[in-house]
Motif scaffolding. Structure first.
Motif, PDB file in Angstrom:
ATOM      1  N   TYR A 170     -14.061   0.834  -4.718  1.00 19.61           N
ATOM      2  CA  TYR A 170     -14.624  -0.170  -3.805  1.00 19.61           C
ATOM      3  C   TYR A 170     -14.191  -1.588  -4.181  1.00 19.61           C
ATOM      4  N   THR A 171     -14.622  -2.552  -3.401  1.00 13.56           N
ATOM      5  CA  THR A 171     -14.352  -4.000  -3.512  1.00 13.56           C
ATOM      6  C   THR A 171     -12.865  -4.342  -3.640  1.00 13.56           C
ATOM      7  N   PRO A 172     -12.047  -4.074  -2.630  1.00  9.03           N
ATOM      8  CA  PRO A 172     -10.643  -4.478  -2.695  1.00  9.03           C
ATOM      9  C   PRO A 172     -10.498  -5.994  -2.577  1.00  9.03           C
ATOM     10  N   LEU A 173      -9.750  -6.587  -3.487  1.00 10.85           N
ATOM     11  CA  LEU A 173      -9.447  -8.017  -3.456  1.00 10.85           C
ATOM     12  C   LEU A 173      -7.937  -8.144  -3.368  1.00 10.85           C
ATOM     13  N   ILE A 174      -7.441  -8.909  -2.397  1.00  9.66           N
ATOM     14  CA  ILE A 174      -6.012  -8.966  -2.117  1.00  9.66           C
ATOM     15  C   ILE A 174      -5.499 -10.388  -2.330  1.00  9.66           C
ATOM     16  N   SER A 175      -4.363 -10.516  -3.011  1.00  8.40           N
ATOM     17  CA  SER A 175      -3.747 -11.832  -3.182  1.00  8.40           C
ATOM     18  C   SER A 175      -3.277 -12.356  -1.834  1.00  8.40           C
TER      19      SER A 175
END
Length: 278
Positions: free
Chosen positions: A30-35
């Motif tokens: 869970y919690t995908p963080l994308i540049s």
């Protein structure tokens, strides 16, 4: 059920893709963080090879933070971010748009780490204005001058609400302010994300007109009124009868990543890509 029928009948022209086993596992992801350039992903997973090897009171492995880099437009096999993980729960919750600041949560407390010479610094706790024992989530504004928080502190509309706090000249964070009833409900709001345009808020909620569980909503900040517009359900197939959370929208506005529990998951919550069909 009535809300679900309405959105099913008017489906969005969006393709939902289940990220494969280079990212997702049979455990909770869970919690995908994308540049901002869509080249790096940081996310959370509760896998059997958790740092320290322990489980929590719910018999689930402690959460660790992972990363993946894109290779030829495909996400590479995820790697443990060892420097940020402890023997307890470590959850990444927000990445700044410049990719140099990361917010994580440990034991219901928010921490900030900064990238220095290519490495993440030792995480430091936010001050008491932010960490008041009710905060569970947060995100940065594009200029890093504002934090949007999820909190169940007194004075809200009920459950968990979205608040904002502004960075002060001395480096501290100012008093938090509730975003108002166009966004918040008597039920829980969760996982806020401000788009690169600085005006579009994405978040999940159990209130408003939901298909089921948490749904993803959007709201726009009106410069003329100084208020947020009424929350709009992102519709089907992004939202389902299960929980849909942690939605982040790309800088170019063509794709989003989020957490969901759909029929094709590997066993628990997984990460998905939503791509506009052109």
């Amino acid at each position: 059920c009535f809300v679900g029928k309405k959105y099913f009948a008017d489906s969005l022209q969006i393709i939902i893709t289940h990220l494969d086993n280079r990212i997702n596992t049979q455990f909770a992801d869970y919690t995908p963080l994308i540049s901002s350039d869509d080249s790096q992903m940081i996310f959370t997973s509760q896998r059997e090879n958790t740092t320290g090897g322990g489980v929590d009171q719910n018999k689930r492995f402690f959460a660790d933070i992972y990363s993946s880099k894109k290779q030829d437009q495909t996400w590479g096999k995820s790697q443990l971010l060892s420097s940020l993980n402890t023997t307890k729960h470590d959850v990444c919750i927000a990445l700044s748009f410049d990719g140099n600041q990361l917010i994580l949560r440990r034991n219901k407390v928010l921490y900030l780490t900064k990238k220095e010479n290519g490495q993440w610094s030792e995480p430091k706790e936010f001050g008491p204005t932010i960490n008041d024992n009710t905060v569970s989530n947060a995100c940065f504004s594009p200029d890093n001058q504002t934090l949007y928080l999820i909190s169940s502190r007194q004075g809200g509309f009920g459950g968990k609400d979205i608040y904002r706090s502004t960075l002060q000249e001395d480096g501290s964070w100012g008093n938090v302010q509730n975003l108002g009833e166009s966004v918040n409900t008597p039920y829980d709001e969760e996982s806020p994300f401000i788009h690169a345009d600085g005006h579009t808020l994405f978040f999940s909620s159990k209130g408003h007109d939901v298909i089921g569980g948490y749904d993803v909503f959007s709201s726009l900040f009106d410069d003329n009124t100084g208020k947020w517009t009424n929350a709009k359900n992102m519709g089907y197939p992004i939202n389902t009868a299960d929980d849909d959370l942690d939605f982040v929208w790309s800088t170019k506005g063509t794709k989003g990543y989020y957490t969901s529990t759909k029929k094709d998951t590997y066993g628990n919550s997984d990460l998905y890509l939503s791509l506009i069909h052109i």
